[in-house]
Scaffold this motif. Structure first.
Motif, PDB file in Angstrom:
ATOM      1  N   THR A  42     -45.181   3.152  66.547  1.00 44.97           N
ATOM      2  CA  THR A  42     -44.513   3.658  65.359  1.00 44.97           C
ATOM      3  C   THR A  42     -45.071   5.025  64.982  1.00 44.97           C
ATOM      4  O   THR A  42     -46.244   5.303  65.206  1.00 44.97           O
ATOM      5  N   THR A  43     -44.215   5.871  64.447  1.00 49.24           N
ATOM      6  CA  THR A  43     -44.638   7.202  64.016  1.00 49.24           C
ATOM      7  C   THR A  43     -44.691   7.310  62.503  1.00 49.24           C
ATOM      8  O   THR A  43     -45.287   8.238  61.971  1.00 49.24           O
ATOM      9  N   GLY A  44     -44.043   6.400  61.808  1.00 48.91           N
ATOM     10  CA  GLY A  44     -43.958   6.499  60.360  1.00 48.91           C
ATOM     11  C   GLY A  44     -42.870   7.451  59.904  1.00 48.91           C
ATOM     12  O   GLY A  44     -42.691   7.691  58.721  1.00 48.91           O
ATOM     13  N   GLY A  46     -38.759   8.467  59.916  1.00 45.29           N
ATOM     14  CA  GLY A  46     -37.460   7.832  60.070  1.00 45.29           C
ATOM     15  C   GLY A  46     -36.327   8.798  59.772  1.00 45.29           C
ATOM     16  O   GLY A  46     -36.542   9.916  59.314  1.00 45.29           O
ATOM     17  N   THR A  82     -38.673  16.997  63.655  1.00 49.08           N
ATOM     18  CA  THR A  82     -39.142  16.248  62.496  1.00 49.08           C
ATOM     19  C   THR A  82     -39.527  17.219  61.395  1.00 49.08           C
ATOM     20  O   THR A  82     -39.904  18.358  61.641  1.00 49.08           O
ATOM     21  N   GLY A 125     -35.406   7.563  68.235  1.00 45.30           N
ATOM     22  CA  GLY A 125     -34.935   6.545  67.313  1.00 45.30           C
ATOM     23  C   GLY A 125     -33.711   5.914  67.954  1.00 45.30           C
ATOM     24  O   GLY A 125     -32.836   6.627  68.446  1.00 45.30           O
ATOM     25  N   GLU A 142     -30.777   3.267  58.693  1.00 44.09           N
ATOM     26  CA  GLU A 142     -32.139   3.781  58.727  1.00 44.09           C
ATOM     27  C   GLU A 142     -32.658   3.592  60.139  1.00 44.09           C
ATOM     28  O   GLU A 142     -32.667   2.486  60.669  1.00 44.09           O
ATOM     29  N   ASP A 144     -35.824   4.214  62.627  1.00 50.10           N
ATOM     30  CA  ASP A 144     -37.235   4.559  62.778  1.00 50.10           C
ATOM     31  C   ASP A 144     -37.438   5.311  64.085  1.00 50.10           C
ATOM     32  O   ASP A 144     -36.855   4.966  65.107  1.00 50.10           O
ATOM     33  N   TYR A 146     -39.852   6.322  67.167  1.00 50.66           N
ATOM     34  CA  TYR A 146     -40.981   5.737  67.882  1.00 50.66           C
ATOM     35  C   TYR A 146     -41.476   6.682  68.983  1.00 50.66           C
ATOM     36  O   TYR A 146     -40.709   7.452  69.542  1.00 50.66           O
TER      37      TYR A 146
END
Length: 166
Positions: A42-44, A46, A82, A125, A142, A144, A146
């Motif tokens: 996980t990257t946190g 989204g 991002t 994602g 949503e 997420d 990764y």
């Protein structure tokens, strides 16, 4: 009291040794790990979208992506950046958001990951058909993002992701 006979002593010693060895074997054996098909972290970070249908769609039979109505072998033209302010401490990186058919199983998911890995895309994602009510009572997806660490290839080999896009 009469001592044990030599034969009985040997049998008791053999039993004790057998029990000790079986305990050593039982507690030192390793359970085989279940063979994972991929590893994601996980990257946190989204993505929220109300038009997930616009994301590139993976076609499992051809291994290609439908992008803007055309089948393409590469999805790298849809890389996104991002937002560095979105998550403190997470570097500004490129990723791709894609989708699978709603009924896609684990093997199709793995093959989509292999397609991304082949392009050097290690941040993704993946949308698989679920929406939730977002702000303003609109249905939103949503997704997420990764980090793709590795995927098990068709021959069972573990293929590490080598990012070409930072």
């Amino acid at each position: 009291m009469k001592p044990f006979s030599p034969t009985l002593r040997k049998a008791l010693a053999a039993s004790a040794i057998t029990l000790a060895l079986s305990n050593i074997w039982w507690f030192s054996r390793h359970e085989p790990e279940e063979a994972l098909d991929y590893q994601l972290h996980t990257t946190g970070v989204g993505l929220l979208t109300d038009t997930p249908e616009a994301l590139p769609l993976f076609y499992e039979r051809s291994g290609k992506w439908q992008i803007d109505g055309k089948l393409e072998s590469s999805v790298s033209s849809k890389l996104l950046q991002t937002n560095p302010e979105a998550v403190a401490g997470y570097p500004n990186r490129k990723y791709v958001a894609v989708r699978l058919r709603e009924n896609a199983g684990a093997d199709i998911f793995r093959r989509a990951l292999i397609s991304l890995l082949n392009e050097g895309i290690c941040k993704a994602g993946i949308y698989a058909g679920k929406k939730a009510i977002g702000p303003g009572e609109t249905l939103q997806a949503e997704i997420d993002i990764y980090d793709l660490a590795w995927v098990r290839g068709e021959n069972g080999e573990k293929r590490m992701c080598q990012s070409r896009f930072g």
